[in-house]
Structure formats: structure tokens, C-alpha cells
Design a protein around this motif. Structure first.
Motif, PDB file in Angstrom:
ATOM      1  N   ASP A 178      70.577  11.411  -7.481  1.00 17.40           N
ATOM      2  CA  ASP A 178      70.813  10.484  -6.146  1.00 17.40           C
ATOM      3  C   ASP A 178      71.009   9.096  -6.506  1.00 17.40           C
ATOM      4  O   ASP A 178      71.972   8.398  -6.029  1.00 17.40           O
ATOM      5  CB  ASP A 178      69.708  10.765  -5.302  1.00 17.40           C
ATOM      6  CG  ASP A 178      69.839   9.852  -4.006  1.00 17.40           C
ATOM      7  OD1 ASP A 178      70.798   9.925  -3.321  1.00 17.40           O
ATOM      8  OD2 ASP A 178      68.865   9.370  -3.913  1.00 17.40           O
ATOM      9  N   GLU A 179      70.383   8.787  -7.751  1.00 18.77           N
ATOM     10  CA  GLU A 179      70.117   7.210  -7.828  1.00 18.77           C
ATOM     11  C   GLU A 179      71.446   6.985  -8.663  1.00 18.77           C
ATOM     12  O   GLU A 179      72.087   5.751  -8.639  1.00 18.77           O
ATOM     13  CB  GLU A 179      69.063   6.694  -8.744  1.00 18.77           C
ATOM     14  CG  GLU A 179      67.733   6.468  -7.803  1.00 18.77           C
ATOM     15  CD  GLU A 179      67.871   5.429  -7.024  1.00 18.77           C
ATOM     16  OE1 GLU A 179      68.474   4.562  -7.100  1.00 18.77           O
ATOM     17  OE2 GLU A 179      67.236   5.696  -5.783  1.00 18.77           O
ATOM     18  N   THR A 180      72.132   7.633  -9.394  1.00 19.01           N
ATOM     19  CA  THR A 180      73.263   7.555 -10.293  1.00 19.01           C
ATOM     20  C   THR A 180      74.518   7.524  -9.483  1.00 19.01           C
ATOM     21  O   THR A 180      75.593   6.972  -9.429  1.00 19.01           O
ATOM     22  CB  THR A 180      73.481   8.558 -11.460  1.00 19.01           C
ATOM     23  OG1 THR A 180      73.552   9.772 -10.869  1.00 19.01           O
ATOM     24  CG2 THR A 180      72.247   8.171 -12.415  1.00 19.01           C
ATOM     25  N   GLU A 182      68.904   1.701  -9.714  1.00 17.61           N
ATOM     26  CA  GLU A 182      67.622   0.818 -10.184  1.00 17.61           C
ATOM     27  C   GLU A 182      66.544   2.003 -10.668  1.00 17.61           C
ATOM     28  O   GLU A 182      66.364   3.001  -9.996  1.00 17.61           O
ATOM     29  CB  GLU A 182      67.230  -0.068  -9.148  1.00 17.61           C
ATOM     30  CG  GLU A 182      68.104  -1.063  -8.547  1.00 17.61           C
ATOM     31  CD  GLU A 182      67.504  -2.235  -7.844  1.00 17.61           C
ATOM     32  OE1 GLU A 182      66.242  -1.979  -7.490  1.00 17.61           O
ATOM     33  OE2 GLU A 182      68.462  -2.855  -7.097  1.00 17.61           O
ATOM     34  N   LEU A 183      65.844   1.534 -11.467  1.00 15.29           N
ATOM     35  CA  LEU A 183      64.746   2.143 -12.105  1.00 15.29           C
ATOM     36  C   LEU A 183      63.609   2.392 -10.894  1.00 15.29           C
ATOM     37  O   LEU A 183      63.091   3.426 -10.879  1.00 15.29           O
ATOM     38  CB  LEU A 183      64.083   1.797 -13.598  1.00 15.29           C
ATOM     39  CG  LEU A 183      63.004   2.507 -13.825  1.00 15.29           C
ATOM     40  CD1 LEU A 183      63.479   3.875 -14.239  1.00 15.29           C
ATOM     41  CD2 LEU A 183      62.416   1.830 -15.212  1.00 15.29           C
ATOM     42  N   GLY A 184      63.275   1.096 -10.492  1.00 18.45           N
ATOM     43  CA  GLY A 184      62.362   1.170  -9.242  1.00 18.45           C
ATOM     44  C   GLY A 184      62.359   2.066  -8.351  1.00 18.45           C
ATOM     45  O   GLY A 184      61.387   2.764  -7.631  1.00 18.45           O
ATOM     46  N   ASP A 185      63.706   2.037  -7.909  1.00 17.57           N
ATOM     47  CA  ASP A 185      64.174   3.122  -6.653  1.00 17.57           C
ATOM     48  C   ASP A 185      63.623   4.687  -7.172  1.00 17.57           C
ATOM     49  O   ASP A 185      63.301   5.340  -6.338  1.00 17.57           O
ATOM     50  CB  ASP A 185      65.461   3.091  -6.263  1.00 17.57           C
ATOM     51  CG  ASP A 185      65.797   1.731  -5.479  1.00 17.57           C
ATOM     52  OD1 ASP A 185      64.852   1.299  -5.013  1.00 17.57           O
ATOM     53  OD2 ASP A 185      67.021   1.340  -5.451  1.00 17.57           O
ATOM     54  N   TRP A 186      64.078   4.880  -8.390  1.00 19.21           N
ATOM     55  CA  TRP A 186      63.906   6.250  -8.838  1.00 19.21           C
ATOM     56  C   TRP A 186      62.251   6.132  -8.797  1.00 19.21           C
ATOM     57  O   TRP A 186      61.696   7.580  -8.678  1.00 19.21           O
ATOM     58  CB  TRP A 186      64.566   6.407 -10.268  1.00 19.21           C
ATOM     59  CG  TRP A 186      64.152   7.973 -10.777  1.00 19.21           C
ATOM     60  CD1 TRP A 186      64.922   9.043 -10.553  1.00 19.21           C
ATOM     61  CD2 TRP A 186      63.164   8.173 -11.794  1.00 19.21           C
ATOM     62  NE1 TRP A 186      64.245  10.159 -11.167  1.00 19.21           N
ATOM     63  CE2 TRP A 186      63.134   9.561 -11.975  1.00 19.21           C
ATOM     64  CE3 TRP A 186      62.311   7.415 -12.400  1.00 19.21           C
ATOM     65  CZ2 TRP A 186      62.293  10.313 -12.696  1.00 19.21           C
ATOM     66  CZ3 TRP A 186      61.352   8.168 -13.342  1.00 19.21           C
ATOM     67  CH2 TRP A 186      61.382   9.628 -13.482  1.00 19.21           C
ATOM     68  N   ALA A 212      60.065   5.288  -7.019  1.00 14.51           N
ATOM     69  CA  ALA A 212      59.601   5.243  -5.726  1.00 14.51           C
ATOM     70  C   ALA A 212      60.028   6.816  -5.185  1.00 14.51           C
ATOM     71  O   ALA A 212      59.105   7.533  -4.425  1.00 14.51           O
ATOM     72  CB  ALA A 212      60.330   4.266  -4.833  1.00 14.51           C
ATOM     73  N   ASP A 213      61.065   7.326  -5.696  1.00 13.61           N
ATOM     74  CA  ASP A 213      61.513   8.608  -5.340  1.00 13.61           C
ATOM     75  C   ASP A 213      60.389   9.537  -5.979  1.00 13.61           C
ATOM     76  O   ASP A 213      60.184  10.628  -5.313  1.00 13.61           O
ATOM     77  CB  ASP A 213      62.902   9.031  -5.694  1.00 13.61           C
ATOM     78  CG  ASP A 213      63.877   8.146  -4.957  1.00 13.61           C
ATOM     79  OD1 ASP A 213      63.595   7.656  -4.053  1.00 13.61           O
ATOM     80  OD2 ASP A 213      65.064   7.988  -5.324  1.00 13.61           O
ATOM     81  N   ALA A 214      60.214   9.481  -7.082  1.00 14.26           N
ATOM     82  CA  ALA A 214      59.285  10.085  -7.920  1.00 14.26           C
ATOM     83  C   ALA A 214      57.883  10.173  -7.481  1.00 14.26           C
ATOM     84  O   ALA A 214      57.362  11.215  -7.317  1.00 14.26           O
ATOM     85  CB  ALA A 214      59.238   9.562  -9.245  1.00 14.26           C
ATOM     86  N   MET A 215      57.375   9.036  -6.867  1.00 18.69           N
ATOM     87  CA  MET A 215      56.177   9.161  -6.200  1.00 18.69           C
ATOM     88  C   MET A 215      56.195   9.717  -5.009  1.00 18.69           C
ATOM     89  O   MET A 215      54.991  10.529  -4.570  1.00 18.69           O
ATOM     90  CB  MET A 215      55.527   7.493  -5.947  1.00 18.69           C
ATOM     91  CG  MET A 215      55.089   6.740  -7.444  1.00 18.69           C
ATOM     92  SD  MET A 215      53.889   7.877  -8.421  1.00 18.69           S
ATOM     93  CE  MET A 215      52.670   7.542  -7.265  1.00 18.69           C
ATOM     94  N   GLY A 216      57.079   9.653  -4.183  1.00 20.57           N
ATOM     95  CA  GLY A 216      57.410  10.424  -3.157  1.00 20.57           C
ATOM     96  C   GLY A 216      57.291  11.848  -3.199  1.00 20.57           C
ATOM     97  O   GLY A 216      56.666  12.693  -2.423  1.00 20.57           O
ATOM     98  N   ALA A 217      58.034  12.266  -4.301  1.00 22.37           N
ATOM     99  CA  ALA A 217      58.021  13.670  -4.514  1.00 22.37           C
ATOM    100  C   ALA A 217      56.693  14.430  -5.000  1.00 22.37           C
ATOM    101  O   ALA A 217      56.238  15.411  -4.605  1.00 22.37           O
ATOM    102  CB  ALA A 217      58.869  14.018  -5.729  1.00 22.37           C
ATOM    103  N   ILE A 218      55.938  13.236  -5.834  1.00 21.75           N
ATOM    104  CA  ILE A 218      54.711  13.730  -6.085  1.00 21.75           C
ATOM    105  C   ILE A 218      53.559  13.702  -4.994  1.00 21.75           C
ATOM    106  O   ILE A 218      52.766  14.685  -4.791  1.00 21.75           O
ATOM    107  CB  ILE A 218      54.073  13.096  -7.208  1.00 21.75           C
ATOM    108  CG1 ILE A 218      54.799  13.090  -8.634  1.00 21.75           C
ATOM    109  CG2 ILE A 218      52.581  13.221  -7.598  1.00 21.75           C
ATOM    110  CD1 ILE A 218      54.634  12.192  -9.695  1.00 21.75           C
ATOM    111  N   VAL A 219      53.470  12.949  -4.042  1.00 21.23           N
ATOM    112  CA  VAL A 219      52.743  12.696  -2.927  1.00 21.23           C
ATOM    113  C   VAL A 219      53.146  14.086  -1.935  1.00 21.23           C
ATOM    114  O   VAL A 219      52.076  14.506  -1.667  1.00 21.23           O
ATOM    115  CB  VAL A 219      52.738  11.457  -2.258  1.00 21.23           C
ATOM    116  CG1 VAL A 219      52.043  11.650  -0.737  1.00 21.23           C
ATOM    117  CG2 VAL A 219      52.223  10.324  -3.304  1.00 21.23           C
ATOM    118  N   GLY A 220      54.457  14.380  -1.727  1.00 19.49           N
ATOM    119  CA  GLY A 220      54.842  15.178  -0.598  1.00 19.49           C
ATOM    120  C   GLY A 220      54.311  16.759  -1.480  1.00 19.49           C
ATOM    121  O   GLY A 220      53.876  17.283  -0.572  1.00 19.49           O
TER     122      GLY A 220
END
Length: 71
Positions: free
Chosen positions: A29-31, A41-45, A47-55
Motif C-alpha cells: 500500500d505504501e509503495t 514513508e517509513l513512518g506511515d508503514w 503506523a500501519d504495522a502498529m494498527g495491524a498488531i493492535v487490531g
């Protein structure tokens, strides 16, 4: 809810497999943002990773409480 169903347990390997899939999807998605004129941006990825883990954690925890047998 697709990760775990009633009466089944989520193994560590299955959890890590789903997490790897979600992280790869977030990277894809980021690419592809570059196709619409936005920056990757690495920061956006992250944030996506943290959302996946929390979800996933919320899903697993709620499944444990929902399908727990009454005492």
C-alpha cells in the motif's frame, strides 16, 4: 474474525503468518502511493504495522472472552 473461530485456538505460527501478510499488504500500500503522487514513508508503514498488531490483539482477546465457556 477470520483469524480464529469458535472452538479453535490461534497458534503462534498462524498468528505470525497473518501478521506477516498484513505487514506485506501495508508495504505494498505504501509503495503504490507513488502512483497517485504521494510519498512512501517509513513512518506511515510503521503506523500501519502498529494498527495491524493492535487490531489482531483486540481480535484475539475478544475471541478468548467471547468463546470462553461459562463457569
Amino acid at each position: 474474525w477470520r483469524i480464529i473461530g469458535p472452538g479453535s485456538r490461534l497458534s503462534g505460527a498462524r498468528f505470525m503468518g497473518w501478521l506477516a501478510f498484513l505487514l506485506a499488504y501495508a508495504a505494498l500500500d505504501e509503495t503504490t502511493l507513488q502512483l497517485v503522487g504521494r510519498d512512501c514513508e517509513l513512518g506511515d508503514w510503521m503506523a500501519d504495522a502498529m494498527g495491524a498488531i493492535v487490531g489482531m490483539a483486540i481480535c484475539v482477546m475478544s475471541a478468548r472472552f467471547r468463546w470462553a465457556e461459562p463457569a
